[in-house]
Design a protein around this motif. Sequence first.
Motif, short mmCIF file in Angstrom:
data_model
loop_
_atom_site.label_atom_id
_atom_site.label_comp_id
_atom_site.label_asym_id
_atom_site.label_seq_id
_atom_site.Cartn_x
_atom_site.Cartn_y
_atom_site.Cartn_z
N PRO A 127 0.79 -1.23 0.00
CA PRO A 127 0.00 0.00 0.00
C PRO A 127 0.83 1.29 0.00
O PRO A 127 0.28 2.36 -0.28
CB PRO A 127 -0.82 -0.11 1.30
CG PRO A 127 -0.92 -1.58 1.55
CD PRO A 127 0.39 -2.15 1.09
N SER A 128 2.12 1.19 0.29
CA SER A 128 2.97 2.39 0.28
C SER A 128 3.04 3.03 -1.10
O SER A 128 3.43 4.19 -1.23
CB SER A 128 4.39 2.05 0.74
OG SER A 128 4.40 1.57 2.05
N ALA A 130 0.59 3.90 -2.84
CA ALA A 130 -0.69 4.59 -3.09
C ALA A 130 -0.50 5.97 -3.71
O ALA A 130 -1.31 6.41 -4.53
CB ALA A 130 -1.49 4.69 -1.81
N HIS A 131 0.57 6.66 -3.33
CA HIS A 131 0.81 8.00 -3.86
C HIS A 131 1.01 7.97 -5.38
O HIS A 131 0.82 8.98 -6.06
CB HIS A 131 2.03 8.61 -3.18
CG HIS A 131 2.34 10.01 -3.61
ND1 HIS A 131 1.56 11.08 -3.29
CD2 HIS A 131 3.36 10.51 -4.38
CE1 HIS A 131 2.06 12.19 -3.82
NE2 HIS A 131 3.15 11.86 -4.49
N LYS A 133 -0.57 5.76 -7.49
CA LYS A 133 -1.62 4.92 -8.08
C LYS A 133 -2.04 5.41 -9.47
O LYS A 133 -2.34 4.60 -10.35
CB LYS A 133 -2.83 4.85 -7.15
CG LYS A 133 -3.46 6.19 -6.82
CD LYS A 133 -4.51 6.06 -5.73
CE LYS A 133 -5.09 7.42 -5.37
NZ LYS A 133 -6.08 7.31 -4.27
N LEU A 161 -2.54 -2.19 -7.85
CA LEU A 161 -3.67 -1.31 -7.53
C LEU A 161 -4.62 -2.01 -6.57
O LEU A 161 -5.19 -1.38 -5.66
CB LEU A 161 -4.40 -0.90 -8.80
CG LEU A 161 -3.68 0.09 -9.71
CD1 LEU A 161 -4.53 0.41 -10.94
CD2 LEU A 161 -3.34 1.39 -8.97
N ILE A 164 -3.51 -1.69 -3.04
CA ILE A 164 -3.84 -0.38 -2.44
C ILE A 164 -5.25 -0.41 -1.86
O ILE A 164 -5.54 0.23 -0.85
CB ILE A 164 -3.71 0.74 -3.50
CG1 ILE A 164 -2.25 0.85 -3.95
CG2 ILE A 164 -4.19 2.08 -2.95
CD1 ILE A 164 -2.05 1.78 -5.13
N ASN A 167 -8.81 2.78 -1.86
CA ASN A 167 -8.25 4.11 -2.17
C ASN A 167 -7.87 4.24 -3.64
O ASN A 167 -7.65 5.35 -4.14
CB ASN A 167 -7.02 4.38 -1.29
CG ASN A 167 -7.39 4.66 0.15
OD1 ASN A 167 -8.47 5.17 0.44
ND2 ASN A 167 -6.50 4.32 1.07
N ALA A 168 -7.78 3.10 -4.33
CA ALA A 168 -7.46 3.12 -5.75
C ALA A 168 -8.72 3.02 -6.61
O ALA A 168 -8.62 2.88 -7.83
CB ALA A 168 -6.50 1.99 -6.10
#
Length: 199
Positions: A127-128, A130-131, A133, A161, A164, A167-168
Amino acid sequence: MPDLTALMNSENPAIRISVLRALGKMGSVSDGQIKQISVMLSDPDSDVRAEAAWALGQIGRPASGEQSAIASLLKDPKQKPRIRAAEAIGFFGTDAEPSIEALIEALNDENDIVRNQAAASLVKIGPSIAHYKQQVADYIKSAGADQVLNMYSLSSASEALGVIGHNAAPQAGPVADLLTGEVSFVRSNAISARRNMAP
């Protein structure tokens, strides 16, 4: 047992490669050996550079300077160091956050194996990413035009994805486009990713 540290300075690249493989398999090495392996990331022999990256990934204790040096190999003129660098960054898992941007850039590498490994490592980081995506979604959109050529990187990118999670969800469109593709396991990974991305 031979002095591996001394052998790392051998003039024979094959010996240096063998030592790096041995140290990588050992996993537990001294700080001095890690520093020496890091120096070998800039070895004149491309296979030595590649194995140095792999060994550091296997050892899994990434200092910021070493991780930066490995990430720089993603732009190496030879493909093997780029492949091994992408692989090594994935071994660092969540500690690889400083190298995510370099992996994202590697998704556009001319070599499909580098692209595949970069995408697979994004999954391992989790998940890191995510920025980034949107950049992953953009890659899926562009690479999806040729699912056969890009099948492995597309599968891993959609899985990334999915990792994530919800959030994606805004990036679900390119993943949905894979559902009608001709490669079955790309479709399968896309289905799983869509499920995980659902709000």
